[in-house]
Write a protein that holds these residues in place. Structure first.
Motif, PDB file in Angstrom:
ATOM      1  N   GLN A   1      90.992  57.942  -9.447  1.00 22.60           N
ATOM      2  CA  GLN A   1      90.506  59.080 -10.207  1.00 22.60           C
ATOM      3  C   GLN A   1      90.075  59.663  -9.133  1.00 22.60           C
ATOM      4  O   GLN A   1      89.514  59.353  -7.639  1.00 22.60           O
ATOM      5  N   PRO A   2      90.953  60.879  -8.743  1.00 28.60           N
ATOM      6  CA  PRO A   2      90.566  61.927  -8.272  1.00 28.60           C
ATOM      7  C   PRO A   2      88.634  61.716  -7.823  1.00 28.60           C
ATOM      8  O   PRO A   2      88.190  62.016  -8.768  1.00 28.60           O
ATOM      9  N   PHE A   3      88.398  61.606  -6.507  1.00 29.64           N
ATOM     10  CA  PHE A   3      87.010  62.058  -6.116  1.00 29.64           C
ATOM     11  C   PHE A   3      86.556  63.411  -5.513  1.00 29.64           C
ATOM     12  O   PHE A   3      87.031  64.385  -5.072  1.00 29.64           O
ATOM     13  N   TYR A   4      84.933  63.993  -5.957  1.00 31.11           N
ATOM     14  CA  TYR A   4      84.748  65.041  -4.634  1.00 31.11           C
ATOM     15  C   TYR A   4      83.110  64.166  -3.884  1.00 31.11           C
ATOM     16  O   TYR A   4      82.741  63.805  -4.989  1.00 31.11           O
ATOM     17  N   LEU A   5      82.698  63.833  -3.104  1.00 32.23           N
ATOM     18  CA  LEU A   5      82.077  63.722  -2.438  1.00 32.23           C
ATOM     19  C   LEU A   5      81.778  64.837  -1.912  1.00 32.23           C
ATOM     20  O   LEU A   5      81.429  65.511  -0.612  1.00 32.23           O
ATOM     21  N   ASN A   6      79.755  64.997  -1.855  1.00 36.46           N
ATOM     22  CA  ASN A   6      79.080  66.041  -1.326  1.00 36.46           C
ATOM     23  C   ASN A   6      78.597  65.366  -0.392  1.00 36.46           C
ATOM     24  O   ASN A   6      77.743  64.830  -0.833  1.00 36.46           O
ATOM     25  N   LEU A   7      78.803  64.650   0.733  1.00 35.55           N
ATOM     26  CA  LEU A   7      78.414  64.389   1.559  1.00 35.55           C
ATOM     27  C   LEU A   7      77.558  65.223   2.303  1.00 35.55           C
ATOM     28  O   LEU A   7      78.379  65.390   3.503  1.00 35.55           O
ATOM     29  N   ALA A   8      76.157  64.922   2.271  1.00 42.40           N
ATOM     30  CA  ALA A   8      74.903  66.070   2.893  1.00 42.40           C
ATOM     31  C   ALA A   8      74.415  65.511   4.031  1.00 42.40           C
ATOM     32  O   ALA A   8      73.516  64.970   3.285  1.00 42.40           O
ATOM     33  N   HIS A   9      74.306  64.971   4.869  1.00 41.58           N
ATOM     34  CA  HIS A   9      73.522  64.353   6.369  1.00 41.58           C
ATOM     35  C   HIS A   9      72.527  65.725   6.106  1.00 41.58           C
ATOM     36  O   HIS A   9      72.259  66.384   6.457  1.00 41.58           O
ATOM     37  N   TYR A  10      71.160  64.625   6.013  1.00 41.85           N
ATOM     38  CA  TYR A  10      69.898  65.197   6.883  1.00 41.85           C
ATOM     39  C   TYR A  10      69.613  65.334   8.314  1.00 41.85           C
ATOM     40  O   TYR A  10      69.509  66.388   8.684  1.00 41.85           O
ATOM     41  N   ALA A  11      70.493  64.812   8.735  1.00 37.08           N
ATOM     42  CA  ALA A  11      71.266  65.018  10.009  1.00 37.08           C
ATOM     43  C   ALA A  11      71.697  66.652  10.716  1.00 37.08           C
ATOM     44  O   ALA A  11      72.273  66.477   9.781  1.00 37.08           O
ATOM     45  N   VAL A  12      71.280  67.247  11.340  1.00 34.99           N
ATOM     46  CA  VAL A  12      70.672  67.129  12.612  1.00 34.99           C
ATOM     47  C   VAL A  12      68.961  67.132  12.566  1.00 34.99           C
ATOM     48  O   VAL A  12      68.402  68.265  14.002  1.00 34.99           O
ATOM     49  N   HIS A  13      68.408  67.875  11.232  1.00 32.53           N
ATOM     50  CA  HIS A  13      67.111  67.819  11.348  1.00 32.53           C
ATOM     51  C   HIS A  13      66.206  67.762  11.958  1.00 32.53           C
ATOM     52  O   HIS A  13      66.252  66.187  12.443  1.00 32.53           O
ATOM     53  N   VAL A  14      65.226  67.918  12.384  1.00 33.48           N
ATOM     54  CA  VAL A  14      64.025  67.739  12.952  1.00 33.48           C
ATOM     55  C   VAL A  14      63.435  66.558  11.853  1.00 33.48           C
ATOM     56  O   VAL A  14      64.048  66.924  10.625  1.00 33.48           O
ATOM     57  N   PRO A  15      63.161  65.396  12.016  1.00 34.79           N
ATOM     58  CA  PRO A  15      62.485  65.441  13.129  1.00 34.79           C
ATOM     59  C   PRO A  15      63.269  64.261  14.133  1.00 34.79           C
ATOM     60  O   PRO A  15      64.030  63.561  13.529  1.00 34.79           O
TER      61      PRO A  15
END
Length: 506
Positions: A239-253
């Motif tokens: 099945q086709p997929f959509y992945l929104n991989l939204a890293h917290y990196a490289v935000h502080v801390p």
């Protein structure tokens, strides 16, 4: 808690129903990563800062895809993320600053001249009539209806706690892992349970990752493993997929990634810069792990990856509280600014639509372009949105990256106060780019700056005095667009009226 919905596809359109399998689509979104914070020469030649960082997987992606050297987001995170989801410019959707975890909380710093603009402090919503929020249809909703298995992993930051914007499931995602109202993690360390410690403020703590506590797994790695596990399900179903991989990196801390920190310390980097560089490389390893997994599953040839950052690197002058840890040179300023250092982003697209791997596209594109682009990539040709969208698909640029349109205008609008103090700074500014020309307008004093980006990427030579006709022309274009979108403006305390538009009128 992970939200996993396996009763799928309200439209009844399974992947097997397609004449040809639609492509899988991944948006790999990094937080606060500057244009120069990598070893890919986005400027065309390697710059001093490029040599500081090690991002071999970004290099690998660029060799397989199209590098966009004039890609833009907004000055801070939530406006970019809402523009991505809705296809609207920030001046149009009105979420012009970052949203607080707390509802009805304006995050603008106080100012002696201005009262805050009436921006949408409650972010993005799915409910018509919600106060101080933009009601819109998101593209994950449309992808889900078209048969895609939709996954969100990592930072969301579309709205405060207690609003629809705090939960990605409300916007069309079948799976949500670690997305909530927070704009940064409490901790990247598993030893600190990613901020979920008894007796501590856990508003910014990262949820859903209990199995990694006290395992030595850095947050970036934990999210990557979860993303791979999440997409294994649709892959098994073809099945086709959509992945929104939204890293917290490289935000502080800033917290050094122990897998890479020592080599940057040994290289003699400042302690803060060494931590930051290690976080960059950890992010890059995540990209490589995803690419490796796609190849192992024999689906890499039918998977599109879009790499992007949500705003420029944190580069404050002078630094605030020791937070600044990167530069954006030769670009001017950084996060929070409509100057190039705050809005120009590293962007790469790879996948089956790319005609010439390793090519460079110099045509300016902007974050709201992702909405129509992703839907076109997925083959979703007919759809309805409650909002009027502003983006333009860049699919044609993947096929013909040398295309140039010097008439299109791009707009940035930041009627907010991010940096404390009443000096000229970077607050309360709008900007417009058309072709090589860029106009920057200060709402505080009405001044206008004009730059020729073809010769002055660092915005060091203000040509406004030499080109009054061009300044007037661009100021009119910018003003007309802001009026059309009913863009929020800061309120002058002395008169109770909005700040003038760039053409001097209300």
């Amino acid at each position: 808690m992970k939200k996993l919905f396996t009763t799928l596809l309200l439209s009844g359109c399974l992947a097997t129903g397609y004449a040809q399998q639609p492509p899988n689509i991944i948006v790999f979104l990094v937080d606060d990563m500057g244009w120069m914070d990598n070893s890919v020469p986005f400027s065309g030649t390697m710059q001093p800062l490029n040599h500081r960082f090690h991002t071999p997987n970004m290099e690998r992606l660029a060799a397989k895809g199209v590098l966009f050297s004039n890609a833009y987001a907004t000055p801070v995170c939530t406006p970019s993320r809402v523009s991505l989801m809705t296809g609207m410019n920030a001046a149009h959707h009105g979420v012009t600053n970052w949203t607080s975890p707390n509802r009805n909380n304006n995050t603008d710093n106080p100012d002696s001249t201005f009262a805050p603009a009436p921006w949408n402090i409650n972010g993005l919503t799915t409910r018509k009539g919600d106060s101080a929020a933009v009601y819109a249809t998101t593209y994950p909703e449309l992808l889900k209806a078209a048969g895609y298995y939709t996954v969100h992993v990592g930072k969301a930051h579309w709205g405060p706690m207690g609003t629809p914007g705090s939960n990605p499931v409300n916007f069309g995602f079948l799976v949500n892992i670690s997305g909530h109202s927070a704009g940064h993690p409490q901790s990247y360390l598993s030893e600190e349970a990613y901020g979920n410690l008894p007796g501590k403020n856990t508003v910014q703590a990262v949820p859903d990752l209990e199995e990694y506590y006290h395992t030595g797994t850095f947050l970036t790695e934990a999210l990557t493993r979860e993303a791979i596990k999440a997409i294994a399900y649709p892959i098994s179903r073809k099945q086709p997929f959509y992945l929104n991989l939204a890293h917290y990196a490289v935000h502080v801390p800033l917290m050094g990634d122990p897998r890479f920190l020592k080599k940057y310390q040994d290289a003699g980097l400042d302690p803060q810069e060494a931590k930051y560089a290690s976080m960059i490389e950890g992010m890059d390893k995540s990209l490589g792990d995803i690419m490796d997994y796609l190849e192992e599953q024999h689906i890499a040839q039918n998977t599109i990856i879009i790499f992007m950052s949500d705003n420029g690197g944190l580069s404050l002058h002078p630094p605030r509280g020791g937070e600044a840890h990167t530069q954006n040179l030769p670009l001017r300023a950084g996060k929070g600014a409509v100057y190039e250092g705050g809005i120009r982003e590293p962007m790469i697209v790879s996948g089956p639509l790319v005609n010439t791997p390793g090519s460079v596209c110099k045509q300016p594109v902007i974050i709201e372009d992702f909405f129509p682009t992703i839907l076109e990539m997925a083959g979703v040709k007919s759809y309805h949105t409650v909002q009027q969208t502003d983006g333009r698909s860049f699919v044609p640029l993947l096929r013909q990256p040398a295309t140039v349109d010097d008439q299109r205008i791009l707009v940035w609008h930041y009627p907010d106060k991010w940096i404390p103090g009443d000096g000229p700074g970077i607050n309360y500014r709008s900007a417009l780019r058309q072709g090589k020309w860029k106009l920057v307008y200060s709402m505080r004093d009405g001044s206008k700056e004009l730059y020729d980006l073809s010769t002055d990427i660092g915005e060091q030579h203000n040509l406004a005095a030499k080109n009054p006709t061009k300044v007037k022309e661009l100021a009119k274009l910018l003003s007309n667009q802001l009026r059309q979108w009913n863009a929020p403006m800061p309120i002058l305390k002395a008169t109770g009226t909005p700040a003038p538009m760039p053409d001097g009128q209300q």
